[in-house]
Design a protein around this motif. Sequence first.
Motif, PDB file in Angstrom:
ATOM      1  N   LEU A 110     -41.090  38.521   6.280  1.00 44.65           N
ATOM      2  CA  LEU A 110     -39.647  38.576   6.022  1.00 44.65           C
ATOM      3  C   LEU A 110     -39.328  38.431   4.540  1.00 44.65           C
ATOM      4  O   LEU A 110     -38.465  37.665   4.138  1.00 44.65           O
ATOM      5  CB  LEU A 110     -38.924  37.500   6.836  1.00 44.65           C
ATOM      6  N   PHE A 111     -40.021  39.187   3.708  1.00 44.52           N
ATOM      7  CA  PHE A 111     -39.723  39.259   2.280  1.00 44.52           C
ATOM      8  C   PHE A 111     -39.239  40.669   1.981  1.00 44.52           C
ATOM      9  O   PHE A 111     -39.539  41.622   2.711  1.00 44.52           O
ATOM     10  CB  PHE A 111     -40.962  38.938   1.438  1.00 44.52           C
ATOM     11  N   GLY A 112     -38.467  40.804   0.914  1.00 46.30           N
ATOM     12  CA  GLY A 112     -37.918  42.118   0.608  1.00 46.30           C
ATOM     13  C   GLY A 112     -37.887  42.403  -0.873  1.00 46.30           C
ATOM     14  O   GLY A 112     -38.047  41.506  -1.707  1.00 46.30           O
ATOM     15  N   THR A 113     -37.676  43.668  -1.191  1.00 48.40           N
ATOM     16  CA  THR A 113     -37.413  44.100  -2.554  1.00 48.40           C
ATOM     17  C   THR A 113     -35.927  44.435  -2.651  1.00 48.40           C
ATOM     18  O   THR A 113     -35.414  45.204  -1.837  1.00 48.40           O
ATOM     19  CB  THR A 113     -38.256  45.328  -2.921  1.00 48.40           C
ATOM     20  N   LEU A 114     -35.251  43.825  -3.608  1.00 46.50           N
ATOM     21  CA  LEU A 114     -33.812  44.022  -3.776  1.00 46.50           C
ATOM     22  C   LEU A 114     -33.555  44.844  -5.031  1.00 46.50           C
ATOM     23  O   LEU A 114     -34.043  44.505  -6.117  1.00 46.50           O
ATOM     24  CB  LEU A 114     -33.099  42.677  -3.893  1.00 46.50           C
ATOM     25  N   ILE A 115     -32.765  45.901  -4.879  1.00 40.28           N
ATOM     26  CA  ILE A 115     -32.433  46.779  -5.996  1.00 40.28           C
ATOM     27  C   ILE A 115     -30.925  46.998  -5.991  1.00 40.28           C
ATOM     28  O   ILE A 115     -30.358  47.427  -4.980  1.00 40.28           O
ATOM     29  CB  ILE A 115     -33.163  48.132  -5.876  1.00 40.28           C
ATOM     30  N   LEU A 127     -29.645  48.037  -2.247  1.00 36.36           N
ATOM     31  CA  LEU A 127     -30.738  48.409  -1.347  1.00 36.36           C
ATOM     32  C   LEU A 127     -31.549  47.168  -1.027  1.00 36.36           C
ATOM     33  O   LEU A 127     -31.932  46.412  -1.919  1.00 36.36           O
ATOM     34  CB  LEU A 127     -31.611  49.483  -2.001  1.00 36.36           C
ATOM     35  N   ILE A 128     -31.785  46.942   0.263  1.00 38.61           N
ATOM     36  CA  ILE A 128     -32.637  45.860   0.754  1.00 38.61           C
ATOM     37  C   ILE A 128     -33.816  46.517   1.453  1.00 38.61           C
ATOM     38  O   ILE A 128     -33.647  47.157   2.497  1.00 38.61           O
ATOM     39  CB  ILE A 128     -31.895  44.954   1.756  1.00 38.61           C
ATOM     40  N   ASP A 129     -34.998  46.405   0.887  1.00 37.23           N
ATOM     41  CA  ASP A 129     -36.180  47.031   1.482  1.00 37.23           C
ATOM     42  C   ASP A 129     -37.159  45.960   1.948  1.00 37.23           C
ATOM     43  O   ASP A 129     -37.424  45.001   1.224  1.00 37.23           O
ATOM     44  CB  ASP A 129     -36.867  47.942   0.471  1.00 37.23           C
ATOM     45  N   LEU A 133     -42.288  45.432   6.974  1.00 36.41           N
ATOM     46  CA  LEU A 133     -41.684  45.858   8.234  1.00 36.41           C
ATOM     47  C   LEU A 133     -41.321  47.338   8.239  1.00 36.41           C
ATOM     48  O   LEU A 133     -41.039  47.910   9.302  1.00 36.41           O
ATOM     49  CB  LEU A 133     -40.417  45.037   8.515  1.00 36.41           C
ATOM     50  N   GLY A 134     -41.283  47.955   7.061  1.00 28.50           N
ATOM     51  CA  GLY A 134     -40.884  49.351   6.986  1.00 28.50           C
ATOM     52  C   GLY A 134     -39.415  49.562   7.286  1.00 28.50           C
ATOM     53  O   GLY A 134     -39.031  50.623   7.779  1.00 28.50           O
ATOM     54  N   GLU A 135     -38.580  48.568   7.000  1.00 30.06           N
ATOM     55  CA  GLU A 135     -37.153  48.638   7.275  1.00 30.06           C
ATOM     56  C   GLU A 135     -36.361  48.628   5.970  1.00 30.06           C
ATOM     57  O   GLU A 135     -36.803  48.041   4.974  1.00 30.06           O
ATOM     58  CB  GLU A 135     -36.716  47.468   8.161  1.00 30.06           C
ATOM     59  N   ARG A 136     -35.170  49.260   6.012  1.00 33.66           N
ATOM     60  CA  ARG A 136     -34.380  49.346   4.786  1.00 33.66           C
ATOM     61  C   ARG A 136     -32.895  49.441   5.106  1.00 33.66           C
ATOM     62  O   ARG A 136     -32.488  50.186   5.995  1.00 33.66           O
ATOM     63  CB  ARG A 136     -34.795  50.569   3.974  1.00 33.66           C
ATOM     64  N   TRP A 137     -32.101  48.666   4.374  1.00 32.62           N
ATOM     65  CA  TRP A 137     -30.639  48.781   4.401  1.00 32.62           C
ATOM     66  C   TRP A 137     -30.178  49.293   3.051  1.00 32.62           C
ATOM     67  O   TRP A 137     -30.725  48.917   2.015  1.00 32.62           O
ATOM     68  CB  TRP A 137     -29.991  47.426   4.654  1.00 32.62           C
ATOM     69  N   THR A 138     -29.148  50.127   3.066  1.00 28.80           N
ATOM     70  CA  THR A 138     -28.560  50.618   1.831  1.00 28.80           C
ATOM     71  C   THR A 138     -27.046  50.522   1.918  1.00 28.80           C
ATOM     72  O   THR A 138     -26.469  50.550   3.010  1.00 28.80           O
ATOM     73  CB  THR A 138     -28.953  52.091   1.561  1.00 28.80           C
ATOM     74  N   ALA A 222     -27.774  43.004  -4.881  1.00 29.29           N
ATOM     75  CA  ALA A 222     -28.054  44.112  -3.962  1.00 29.29           C
ATOM     76  C   ALA A 222     -27.409  43.908  -2.602  1.00 29.29           C
ATOM     77  O   ALA A 222     -27.165  44.877  -1.869  1.00 29.29           O
ATOM     78  CB  ALA A 222     -29.566  44.277  -3.792  1.00 29.29           C
ATOM     79  N   LEU A 223     -27.120  42.671  -2.253  1.00 35.18           N
ATOM     80  CA  LEU A 223     -26.548  42.373  -0.940  1.00 35.18           C
ATOM     81  C   LEU A 223     -25.085  42.781  -0.852  1.00 35.18           C
ATOM     82  O   LEU A 223     -24.596  43.144   0.217  1.00 35.18           O
ATOM     83  CB  LEU A 223     -26.663  40.872  -0.654  1.00 35.18           C
TER      84      LEU A 223
END
Length: 268
Positions: A110-115, A127-129, A133-138, A222-223
């Motif tokens: 449950l870690f992500g890359t925030l842009i 962008l929350i990647d 998990l291969g999941e992404r919110w934009t 990014a959120l």
Amino acid sequence: MDRPPPTTGTLAPEEILAFAAELAEAARPIARAYFRTPLDIVTKADESPVTLADRAIEARLRGLIEARFPDHGIFGEEMGVKPGAAPSDGPVWVIDPIDGTKSFVTGLPLFGTLIAFLDGGVPVVGLIDMPALGERWTGVPGEACFGGEPARTSACRSLSQARFFTTAPDGFVGADAARYRRLVAKTALRRFGGDCYAYGLLASGHCDLIAETGLQPYDIMALVPVIRAAGGVITDWNGEDLSLHSDGRVLAAATPELHAEALAVLRG
């Protein structure tokens, strides 16, 4: 709440988002290559761990941004502000290479890359990647997506029905701890952990309310476009818009009604 309309200068938000997705695709294999492997961990001044993966991802993303948009500012967790850039004035990219480093170093996916892309200090694209998990919110003005499909917050309007998240209850200290306890006692269900993942869950309607403190701009920016475009509300604990200069307290809710009730409890 009145705020200036978001812009991206001469670039369309969709163009910015497409490039942000390219950045996320570049970050994913680096994160995955280091995840659940022996790591050299350094404890930073704020007592959060930093790894080789954090630094490798940020260096890669900075290089890509500077090659594509040499005049844009960059503000990253590991390497700070790009020399000569004034993040609050013009276009700037805000990067958290691994949000949830404690999850990363303990094998939790449950870690992500925030842009984030900001123009004039306003977060326009987010962008929350989630690499493992291969999941992404934009999020861009008017549209939030999860996996390419529209994302929408829940219709929850009452604390008594709210599913509540925070990353770490022990992060609330002093007066903040008392305010947090008042709030969480009024919610229906409480879950802990998740870092940026919880905000994705909120954008998709799986939780309703998040309260946190001690966050940095790269944890937050990014959120904002994601939550807003999904129909939610995200501010500081005074109800003010979040910015690069916010105090680290964040309140995100699925609906304006729920946000107003939670804000009243925190203020009380």
